[in-house]
Motif scaffolding. Structure first.
Motif, PDB file in Angstrom:
ATOM      1  N   GLY A 110      11.755  -8.534  -7.087  1.00 45.28           N
ATOM      2  CA  GLY A 110      12.936  -7.934  -7.715  1.00 45.28           C
ATOM      3  C   GLY A 110      14.038  -8.904  -8.078  1.00 45.28           C
ATOM      4  N   MET A 146       9.671  -1.497 -10.762  1.00 44.57           N
ATOM      5  CA  MET A 146       9.362  -0.590  -9.647  1.00 44.57           C
ATOM      6  C   MET A 146       8.635   0.672 -10.125  1.00 44.57           C
ATOM      7  SD  MET A 146      11.201   0.336  -6.272  1.00 44.57           S
ATOM      8  CE  MET A 146      12.872   0.710  -6.584  1.00 44.57           C
ATOM      9  N   GLU A 150      10.176   1.054   0.737  1.00 44.65           N
ATOM     10  CA  GLU A 150      10.618   2.401   1.098  1.00 44.65           C
ATOM     11  C   GLU A 150      10.028   3.435   0.128  1.00 44.65           C
ATOM     12  OE1 GLU A 150      14.872   2.832   1.728  1.00 44.65           O
ATOM     13  OE2 GLU A 150      14.258   4.454   3.094  1.00 44.65           O
ATOM     14  N   ASN A 151      10.091   3.115  -1.163  1.00 43.57           N
ATOM     15  CA  ASN A 151       9.576   4.070  -2.156  1.00 43.57           C
ATOM     16  C   ASN A 151       8.062   4.186  -2.117  1.00 43.57           C
ATOM     17  OD1 ASN A 151      11.846   5.264  -3.546  1.00 43.57           O
ATOM     18  ND2 ASN A 151      12.348   3.157  -4.116  1.00 43.57           N
ATOM     19  N   TYR A 171      17.336  -3.746  -7.120  1.00 46.93           N
ATOM     20  CA  TYR A 171      16.432  -3.397  -6.029  1.00 46.93           C
ATOM     21  C   TYR A 171      15.619  -4.618  -5.574  1.00 46.93           C
ATOM     22  CZ  TYR A 171      13.246  -2.343 -10.028  1.00 46.93           C
ATOM     23  OH  TYR A 171      12.502  -2.381 -11.174  1.00 46.93           O
ATOM     24  N   ASP A 172      15.121  -4.530  -4.320  1.00 43.00           N
ATOM     25  CA  ASP A 172      14.349  -5.637  -3.768  1.00 43.00           C
ATOM     26  C   ASP A 172      13.144  -5.097  -3.011  1.00 43.00           C
ATOM     27  OD1 ASP A 172      15.284  -4.643  -1.394  1.00 43.00           O
ATOM     28  OD2 ASP A 172      16.507  -6.362  -0.875  1.00 43.00           O
ATOM     29  N   ASP A 216      13.622  -1.884  -0.920  1.00 38.65           N
ATOM     30  CA  ASP A 216      13.647  -0.642  -1.711  1.00 38.65           C
ATOM     31  C   ASP A 216      12.240  -0.268  -2.181  1.00 38.65           C
ATOM     32  OD1 ASP A 216      16.617  -0.482  -1.835  1.00 38.65           O
ATOM     33  OD2 ASP A 216      16.346  -2.368  -2.892  1.00 38.65           O
ATOM     34  N   LEU A 217      11.508  -1.276  -2.595  1.00 36.72           N
ATOM     35  CA  LEU A 217      10.148  -0.989  -3.071  1.00 36.72           C
ATOM     36  C   LEU A 217       9.291  -0.445  -1.924  1.00 36.72           C
ATOM     37  CD1 LEU A 217       7.997  -1.200  -5.372  1.00 36.72           C
ATOM     38  CD2 LEU A 217       7.366  -3.392  -4.384  1.00 36.72           C
TER      39      LEU A 217
END
Ligand code: 5AD
Ligand code: SF4
Length: 471
Positions: A240, A211, A254-255, A247-248, A251-252
């Motif tokens: 992920g 990530m 979102e970031n 994380y999946d 999460d990626l």
């Protein structure tokens, strides 16, 4: 000589995938000085992005890009294996290159991409296309400078293809086709092994990038003025899983959204790995585009099972209905007709699910047997004629086009943000894409390229919209 082997390529091991930081060997620094290159790309966005790395590598060793193949010193074909016609196009081009090499014996020719991973292709090259200097696979782009260096003497065809995927390489040079929109790999390979598909063999096992590496690439792009990033993978929803770092894709996403890059896209999704958390994140961030490409492949449970797709039409509908809840979402799909043994009843199930989903658009294909895949064996006993399959494709396309037109017509007279990409073929017309990935043509000037502008939609067709600039 490292020859490809599809049986080897099918194997999946638990061996750890290492991350390697690319560094150019000083020996190769200037080998391209005074010379030009031309790279011809076939196939999907993954290949388009590989070409951006190939061109970056060639630039880094002194070559200069040539817009014409005819007088380039090195020509590289980045090939695609997904269907027979992609194969045929690349071999057609190799035929043309044979003549070119007769005229200019110093021409260097390289073949890479998915076809390079298939032994049938490589054997054919060795038998009939000896004018090819080298063949290299999808797992070792970083070795290109070395391969060129070693093959400049033009003596024989060198094959350098590995069937076991390599490391995840970070820091490869990249020459991006656009400054305002960019592809960012997030996961390589595929472990799904749908029975018709060659990709898990040609692209190897699923390997996610870390990530932090993805985010630093996105941040750099954003700081350089990039407006749209597309996160790429054969199956991005599996992102992920192989890392076990907790994380999946949700999460990626979102970031990546939090970097505030104006537009975030992701392709391609597999229904199997799509979680509610991912849907929540897509809804939550306005800069994650409300556009989902969700291949169904067939509407028949019997065929889905034969395809190894891991879902039923009922499962797909449940997911589809959740996705439709995303405000103003646009959903497109891929469909294969004429999978071995597909009956008229199976096909009617496909039409039925298209009527249910009313897709915004779809890519439709006639099944194409790929050597080494399980479905190719079923194909040997397939009784359905090509004529019948073509007729099914025609009927399917008629329906798909009706729904695309319907979806486009709903946009009439509304105003949408459009990222302007360039000039259309027509005089003074520019083109760009809405957040939902609809193609829009409008009158405007070149200085709008790379900007997001507001366009009022005035006319709707099945494949595009016409509009006018409102500010
Ligand atoms: N024949 C026809 N279409 C195929 N696709 C993948 N493999 C084949 C094949 N052997 C289609 C699928 C996939 C898209 C990228 O290409 O629909 O989603
Ligand atoms: Fe091929 Fe299926 Fe993987 Fe997509 S998910 S690349 S169709 S095997």
């Amino acid at each position: 000589m490292n020859l490809p082997n599809l049986v080897e390529a099918r194997k999946r091991t638990n061996s750890k995938v290492n991350k390697v930081n690319y560094k150019l060997d000083d020996n190769y620094l200037n080998i391209g000085n005074g010379k030009t290159y031309y790279v011809k790309t076939y196939g999907c966005q993954m290949n388009e992005h590989d070409t951006e790395n190939i061109e970056g590598l060639l630039d880094s060793i002194g070559f200069i890009k040539n817009s014409e193949m005819e007088n380039a010193d090195i020509v590289i074909l980045n090939t695609c294996s997904i269907r027979e016609n992609a194969h045929n196009k690349a071999f057609g081009m190799l035929g043309r290159l044979k003549h070119l090499k007769e005229e200019r014996p110093n021409l260097i020719i390289g073949v890479c991409g998915c076809m390079a991973q298939e032994e049938v292709v490589v054997n054919e090259i060795l038998a009939k296309y000896r004018h090819v200097n080298f063949v290299f696979g999808t797992h070792h782009l970083q070795d290109l400078p070395k391969l060129i260096y070693e093959n400049m003497d033009n003596s024989k065809t060198k094959i350098d293809v590995y069937s076991i995927e390599g490391d995840v390489v970070e820091g490869l040079p990249v020459k991006r086709a656009n400054s305002f929109k960019a592809y960012v790999n997030i996961i390589y390979g595929c472990d799904k092994f749908c029975t018709y598909c060659i990709v898990p063999y040609t692209r190897g096992k699923q390997r996610s990038r870390k990530m932090e590496d993805i985010l630093s690439e996105v941040n750099e792009l954003k700081n350089n003025g990039c407006v749209e990033v597309t996160l790429l993978g054969q199956n991005v929803n599996a992102y992920g899983k192989d890392l076990n770092l907790g994380y999946d894709l949700a999460d990626l996403l979102e970031n990546v959204a939090k970097t505030n890059v104006p537009r975030v896209r992701f392709i391609t999704s597999h229904p199997w790995d799509f979680t509610d958390h991912m849907i929540d994140v897509i809804r939550k961030y306005p800069n994650i585009m409300n556009y989902i490409h969700l291949p169904i492949q067939s509407g028949s449970n019997r065929i889905l099972k034969l395809m190894g797709r891991r879902y039923t039409r009922e499962d797909y509908k449940i997911l589809f209905n959740k996705l439709r809840e995303i405000p103003n979402v646009s959903i497109t799909t891929d469909i294969i007709v004429g999978f071995p043994g597909e009956t008229e009843k199976d096909f009617l199930d496909t039409l039925d699910i298209v009527n249910y989903c009313k897709y915004d658009g779809a890519f439709t294909f006639i099944y194409s047997p790929r050597v080494g895949t399980p479905a190719a064996k079923l194909y040997e006993n397939d009784k359905t004629t090509l004529e019948e399959k073509e007729h099914r494709l025609y009927r399917l396309n008629e329906l798909i086009n009706d729904y695309s037109l319907e979806s486009n017509k709903r946009m009439l007279n509304n105003i949408y943000p459009v990222l302007v990409e360039g000039k259309s073929n027509k005089d003074e017309m520019m083109f760009g894409y809405t957040e939902t990935n609809k193609l829009v043509n409008f009158k405007g000037s070149n200085n709008l390229v790379g900007k997001i502008v507001k366009i009022k939609i005035l006319d709707a067709k099945s494949f595009s919209l016409d509009g006018e600039l409102v500010e």
